[in-house]
Design a protein around this motif. Structure first.
Motif, mmCIF file in Angstrom:
data_model
loop_
_atom_site.group_PDB
_atom_site.id
_atom_site.type_symbol
_atom_site.label_atom_id
_atom_site.label_comp_id
_atom_site.label_asym_id
_atom_site.label_seq_id
_atom_site.Cartn_x
_atom_site.Cartn_y
_atom_site.Cartn_z
ATOM 1 N N LEU A 62 28.530 1.999 -65.207
ATOM 2 C CA LEU A 62 29.182 2.614 -66.373
ATOM 3 C C LEU A 62 29.285 1.606 -67.514
ATOM 4 C CD1 LEU A 62 31.921 4.530 -64.386
ATOM 5 C CD2 LEU A 62 30.333 5.628 -65.967
ATOM 6 N N LYS A 63 29.662 0.392 -67.154
ATOM 7 C CA LYS A 63 29.813 -0.680 -68.150
ATOM 8 C C LYS A 63 28.451 -1.016 -68.776
ATOM 9 C CE LYS A 63 32.847 -3.324 -70.033
ATOM 10 N NZ LYS A 63 32.932 -4.781 -69.884
ATOM 11 N N ALA A 64 27.444 -1.139 -67.912
ATOM 12 C CA ALA A 64 26.119 -1.535 -68.402
ATOM 13 C C ALA A 64 25.523 -0.449 -69.308
ATOM 14 C CB ALA A 64 25.186 -1.820 -67.239
ATOM 15 N N TYR A 65 25.848 0.801 -69.028
ATOM 16 C CA TYR A 65 25.353 1.906 -69.853
ATOM 17 C C TYR A 65 25.991 1.867 -71.238
ATOM 18 C CZ TYR A 65 24.020 6.677 -71.146
ATOM 19 O OH TYR A 65 23.486 7.774 -71.774
ATOM 20 N N GLY A 66 27.190 1.268 -71.308
ATOM 21 C CA GLY A 66 27.847 1.129 -72.605
ATOM 22 C C GLY A 66 29.250 1.719 -72.673
ATOM 23 N N PHE A 67 29.731 2.250 -71.537
ATOM 24 C CA PHE A 67 31.090 2.805 -71.565
ATOM 25 C C PHE A 67 32.122 1.679 -71.499
ATOM 26 C CE2 PHE A 67 28.812 6.621 -69.909
ATOM 27 C CZ PHE A 67 29.125 7.450 -70.966
ATOM 28 N N LYS A 68 33.199 1.877 -72.267
ATOM 29 C CA LYS A 68 34.305 0.917 -72.233
ATOM 30 C C LYS A 68 35.587 1.571 -71.723
ATOM 31 C CE LYS A 68 32.441 -2.058 -75.766
ATOM 32 N NZ LYS A 68 32.175 -2.109 -77.205
ATOM 33 N N VAL A 69 35.611 2.921 -71.795
ATOM 34 C CA VAL A 69 36.791 3.671 -71.369
ATOM 35 C C VAL A 69 36.328 4.897 -70.588
ATOM 36 C CG1 VAL A 69 38.722 5.099 -72.187
ATOM 37 C CG2 VAL A 69 38.175 2.972 -73.384
ATOM 38 N N VAL A 70 37.018 5.216 -69.492
ATOM 39 C CA VAL A 70 36.811 6.499 -68.817
ATOM 40 C C VAL A 70 38.147 7.220 -68.831
ATOM 41 C CG1 VAL A 70 36.010 7.701 -66.752
ATOM 42 C CG2 VAL A 70 35.144 5.426 -67.244
ATOM 43 N N VAL A 71 38.141 8.474 -69.273
ATOM 44 C CA VAL A 71 39.366 9.277 -69.296
ATOM 45 C C VAL A 71 39.239 10.373 -68.252
ATOM 46 C CG1 VAL A 71 40.926 10.643 -70.749
ATOM 47 C CG2 VAL A 71 39.462 8.909 -71.804
ATOM 48 N N SER A 72 40.264 10.529 -67.423
ATOM 49 C CA SER A 72 40.278 11.619 -66.452
ATOM 50 C C SER A 72 41.732 11.937 -66.134
ATOM 51 C CB SER A 72 39.528 11.224 -65.172
ATOM 52 O OG SER A 72 39.627 12.270 -64.220
ATOM 53 N N SER A 73 41.954 13.048 -65.433
ATOM 54 C CA SER A 73 43.331 13.377 -65.052
ATOM 55 C C SER A 73 43.704 12.724 -63.722
ATOM 56 C CB SER A 73 43.517 14.885 -64.984
ATOM 57 O OG SER A 73 42.481 15.460 -64.224
ATOM 58 N N TYR A 74 42.720 12.088 -63.066
ATOM 59 C CA TYR A 74 42.995 11.450 -61.768
ATOM 60 C C TYR A 74 41.857 10.510 -61.444
ATOM 61 C CZ TYR A 74 46.070 11.851 -57.689
ATOM 62 O OH TYR A 74 47.021 11.641 -56.741
ATOM 63 N N PHE A 75 42.194 9.323 -60.961
ATOM 64 C CA PHE A 75 41.163 8.374 -60.538
ATOM 65 C C PHE A 75 41.386 8.002 -59.077
ATOM 66 C CE2 PHE A 75 41.312 7.653 -65.103
ATOM 67 C CZ PHE A 75 39.963 7.572 -65.431
ATOM 68 N N ALA A 76 40.301 7.834 -58.336
ATOM 69 C CA ALA A 76 40.422 7.332 -56.974
ATOM 70 C C ALA A 76 40.825 5.861 -57.040
ATOM 71 C CB ALA A 76 39.101 7.494 -56.236
ATOM 72 N N ASP A 77 41.624 5.435 -56.047
ATOM 73 C CA ASP A 77 42.222 4.095 -56.056
ATOM 74 C C ASP A 77 41.224 2.952 -56.210
ATOM 75 O OD1 ASP A 77 44.864 4.815 -55.757
ATOM 76 O OD2 ASP A 77 44.753 4.879 -53.569
ATOM 77 N N ILE A 78 40.189 2.968 -55.353
ATOM 78 C CA ILE A 78 39.309 1.793 -55.328
ATOM 79 C C ILE A 78 38.528 1.719 -56.633
ATOM 80 C CG2 ILE A 78 37.547 0.508 -54.050
ATOM 81 C CD1 ILE A 78 38.314 1.962 -51.531
ATOM 82 N N PHE A 79 38.062 2.883 -57.115
ATOM 83 C CA PHE A 79 37.321 2.884 -58.370
ATOM 84 C C PHE A 79 38.180 2.328 -59.505
ATOM 85 C CE2 PHE A 79 36.370 4.584 -62.509
ATOM 86 C CZ PHE A 79 35.074 4.140 -62.659
ATOM 87 N N LYS A 80 39.419 2.762 -59.547
ATOM 88 C CA LYS A 80 40.326 2.329 -60.610
ATOM 89 C C LYS A 80 40.449 0.801 -60.621
ATOM 90 C CE LYS A 80 44.894 3.850 -62.153
ATOM 91 N NZ LYS A 80 45.987 4.713 -61.650
ATOM 92 N N GLY A 81 40.642 0.229 -59.436
ATOM 93 C CA GLY A 81 40.738 -1.230 -59.323
ATOM 94 C C GLY A 81 39.449 -1.905 -59.758
ATOM 95 N N ASN A 82 38.317 -1.353 -59.312
ATOM 96 C CA ASN A 82 37.023 -1.937 -59.671
ATOM 97 C C ASN A 82 36.806 -1.898 -61.182
ATOM 98 O OD1 ASN A 82 36.385 -2.436 -57.013
ATOM 99 N ND2 ASN A 82 35.132 -0.594 -56.756
ATOM 100 N N ALA A 83 37.166 -0.774 -61.805
ATOM 101 C CA ALA A 83 36.989 -0.630 -63.253
ATOM 102 C C ALA A 83 37.815 -1.693 -63.976
ATOM 103 C CB ALA A 83 37.401 0.772 -63.689
ATOM 104 N N LEU A 84 39.086 -1.796 -63.589
ATOM 105 C CA LEU A 84 39.979 -2.762 -64.243
ATOM 106 C C LEU A 84 39.475 -4.195 -64.070
ATOM 107 C CD1 LEU A 84 43.371 -1.149 -63.231
ATOM 108 C CD2 LEU A 84 42.555 -1.459 -65.570
ATOM 109 N N ASN A 85 38.881 -4.476 -62.923
ATOM 110 C CA ASN A 85 38.358 -5.827 -62.689
ATOM 111 C C ASN A 85 37.101 -6.115 -63.495
ATOM 112 O OD1 ASN A 85 40.301 -6.796 -60.952
ATOM 113 N ND2 ASN A 85 39.326 -5.970 -59.122
ATOM 114 N N ASN A 86 36.565 -5.105 -64.169
ATOM 115 C CA ASN A 86 35.359 -5.296 -64.965
ATOM 116 C C ASN A 86 35.559 -4.972 -66.441
ATOM 117 O OD1 ASN A 86 32.913 -5.976 -63.105
ATOM 118 N ND2 ASN A 86 34.187 -4.552 -61.966
ATOM 119 N N GLY A 87 36.807 -4.877 -66.850
ATOM 120 C CA GLY A 87 37.099 -4.628 -68.252
ATOM 121 C C GLY A 87 36.737 -3.226 -68.709
#
Lengths: 197, 460
Positions: free
Chosen positions: A89-114
């Motif tokens: 997602l980051k490499a494609y160019g996204f900086k923000v993902v908006v959703s009404s719910y995120f799975a735990d591990i993904f959320k942590g991974n996203a935060l660890n990658n800015g």
């Protein structure tokens, strides 16, 4: 890690629920040993047909939409722990993902990658989908300091939650390794105490 | 204060709590594999940080390995390179590796428990979401991303907020032919794929108490499929008996000492959970999934629900099914018995007991992949390989295989596969493949019948 403070940009809608990390980056692309290059295979099997041609009805291929904000359906990032999903997602160019719910591990991974996961109410998500699909050039403000997401033209906004520690890390570009390494003395003390038990 | 099993283990592993932030949680065992570790090793190298506690790390090669000719060099160059990096990284950092061909090699969540690496009361992490499997021993075990793998390399700790607590109780008597896989598929179908998000789940009740360790592992394995970071079951005599005598389990006096500690690992009476659900064992039947997430499950004798949610239409289109349809008698050309969910000896005994003396239907490709070299040896020692071969099943060498189809074990486009694995996501078993999750018994019965078949009617 790259800092994140605030962002104003257009968004790409992806109105699908339960998007799992196998869709974000299929397992057959996990054979690499570095973090680069996953962007081209982001949503591979939704973005391209079997011959490798872009599919017509997928929003990332729709010329009307662009921007570094992805707006996705409920329960985004469920399934496998693969951090390759956040890298893609980051490499494609996204900086923000908006959703009404995120799975735990993904959320942590996203935060660890800015990559900032912004969790909003189902109502706000629905408003956001309408705003973006009705006017693809609609701009969205995402302010991490104020923890606020806003649809620019209508000024409709919502507060979002984020762990205070993670917010500090993102605003300053710090990551967890620096922090943990600074704690090695406390960790060694814990180990000694455990040995005595 | 009254504590849950989860509180007891968690609290004893907190090095420090950060005000308004996560806990620094000490990790007893860090399991690694070839797919999610190379970038973490690279990061350490780039930042010139050493591995802090190499003796607490165990590595295996499982995700990206062939299930044929494991004695030969791996044909796929990218896979071979990834495996070579794992070997090199382990050698450089003095980490124990059970690589391809080693007698202890296997799927990470099969090999660690069978070697006694997994023990009650531990904290265990791995760059794999099905790390929840180890919770079967009364451990706090959960999957982490690669950045966190690097954190554990650097500090033997992870930074993580303490999850909330969920308890799922199942009491009563299970019907004949209902396996642990059916129990967890039933629970996920009732609770949905994100009911557990933000929670750690304790499974309680006589159904879990009476389960074998293999069965408990199957249940805890799929905790992540209802969104829970992990699941756990209080250790008891069944657990101690399983751990005792295993290669890396404590021995003699040390075992007895540990056992008396392990016996304290249970939820105090009146301890509070943030959320609790209870189910009746009698209501559970053999389960199958009809959609593209594990929550889309029905009883094998049931029909696809008519009331459709937003994601159901897309899922049913992908699967080629209709609302209201029964899947019994649906022709099936592929079955897969394997994966970290169902590739332990008990799973193959169960399948073999049904298959024995029968032959697979002509239309079916039946693939059997043991979870580890040790399981493969046991299959031979018990003569199960003959049962499988005589029935026309293909028995392969261990690995993750067709569960995620990183290697050549793929289901062709458009084909249905009744699979004992854990995820029925679009394309999970190969581009365009259609997965129907089920127990080893359902998969075996499907292979014999050549179609989805309710075997419970023939069990009496």
């Amino acid at each position: 890690m790259e800092k994140f403070i605030k962002l104003t940009d257009t968004a790409i809608p992806l109105e699908i629920e339960n998007i799992d990390t196998d869709q974000i980056i299929p397992a057959r692309f996990l054979k690499a040993t570095d973090r680069a290059g996953f962007g081209e295979n982001l949503f591979r099997d939704w973005r391209f047909d079997k011959e490798g041609n872009p599919t017509k009805d997928f929003s990332l291929n729709d010329a009307a939409y662009s921007g570094s904000i992805l707006v996705a359906g409920d329960n985004f990032g469920c399934g496998s722990s693969r951090e390759h999903a956040a890298w893609a997602l980051k490499a494609y160019g996204f900086k923000v993902v908006v959703s009404s719910y995120f799975a735990d591990i993904f959320k942590g991974n996203a935060l660890n990658n800015g990559l900032l996961p912004v969790q909003v109410s189902p109502e706000f998500l629905s408003t956001l989908f309408s705003a973006v699909t009705e006017n693809p050039s609609e701009e969205i403000n995402v302010d991490l300091e104020d923890q606020k997401i806003e649809i620019k033209s209508s000024k409709v906004s919502e507060h979002f939650d984020i762990d205070f520690y993670k917010k500090t890390c993102l605003i300053n570009g710090f990551d967890d390794i620096d922090f943990l390494v600074s704690k090695l003395d406390a960790i060694k003390k814990y180990e000694e105490k455990q040995l005595q038990l | 204060m009254k504590k849950t099993l989860f509180d007891k283990i968690w609290d004893s592993h907190v090095v420090e709590s950060i005000p308004n932030g996560p806990d620094i949680l000490y990790i007893d065992k860090h399991l690694i594999h070839e797919v999610t570790s190379p970038q973490a090793f690279n990061e350490l190298k780039e930042r010139n940080i050493p591995v802090f506690r190499s003796e607490r790390i165990v590595a295996t090669a499982d995700h990206n390995t062939p299930t044929e000719n494991q004695h030969l060099p791996v044909k796929d160059l990218l896979s071979r390179n990834q495996l070579r990096e794992l070997s090199q990284n382990c050698e450089d950092n003095n980490i124990t590796l059970y690589g391809l061909g080693h007698p202890y090699n296997g799927i990470v969540h099969v090999m660690a428990p069978e070697l006694g690496i997994t023990q009650p009361g531990m904290t265990i992490v791995c760059g794999d979401s099905h790390t929840s499997t180890h919770g079967a021993f009364g451990t706090i075990a959960f999957g982490i991303g690669t950045s966190q793998v690097a954190q554990v390399f650097a500090s033997q700790c992870v930074l993580v907020e303490k999850p909330k607590k969920l308890r799922v109780n199942v009491n009563g008597k299970l019907r004949k032919g209902v396996l642990p896989k059916d129990v967890i598929l039933y629970l996920i179908s009732k609770l949905g794929t994100n009911s557990g998000t933000g929670y750690f789940c304790e499974y309680a009740g006589n159904v879990f108490e009476e389960m074998s360790m293999e069965g408990r592992m199957t249940v805890c394995n799929m905790s992540i499929e209802m969104g829970a970071r992990g699941g756990l079951i209080a250790p008891d005599a069944t657990t101690f008996e399983y751990v005792k005598g295993r290669e890396f389990a404590p021995k003699g006096e040390q075992f007895e000492k540990m056992k008396s500690y392990w016996e304290t690992l249970k939820t105090d009476e009146d301890a509070e959970f943030d959320k609790e659900f209870s189910f009746d064992a009698e209501d559970i039947e053999p389960m199958i999934t009809y959609g593209t997430n594990p929550g889309m499950g029905i009883k094998i004798s049931g029909a696809i629900p008519v009331e459709a949610g937003k994601s159901d239409t897309k899922a049913l289109k992908y699967m080629g099914f209709k609302p209201g349809e029964s899947l019994l008698e649906k022709p099936i050309n592929y079955i897969f018995i394997g994966s970290c969910t169902n590739s332990r000896i008990e799973d193959f005994r169960m399948a073999a007991s049904y298959i024995k003396g029968k032959r697979k239907a002509d239309n079916v490709n039946a693939l059997i992949v043991p979870g580890s070299r040790q399981v493969a040896e046991q299959i031979k020692a018990e003569g199960l390989h003959t049962v499988f071969e005589e029935a026309g099943f293909v028995l392969r060498q261990p690995g993750c295989s067709a569960c995620l189809a990183m290697n050549d074990d793929k289901i062709p486009e458009g084909e249905y596969c009744v699979s004992t694995s854990n995820r029925n996501f679009e394309g999970r078993q190969g581009q365009g493949s259609r997965t129907i999750l089920a127990s080893p018994l359902t998969a075996a019965a499907t292979a014999i019948a050549g179609k989805l078949f309710n075997y419970t009617e023939s069990l009496n």
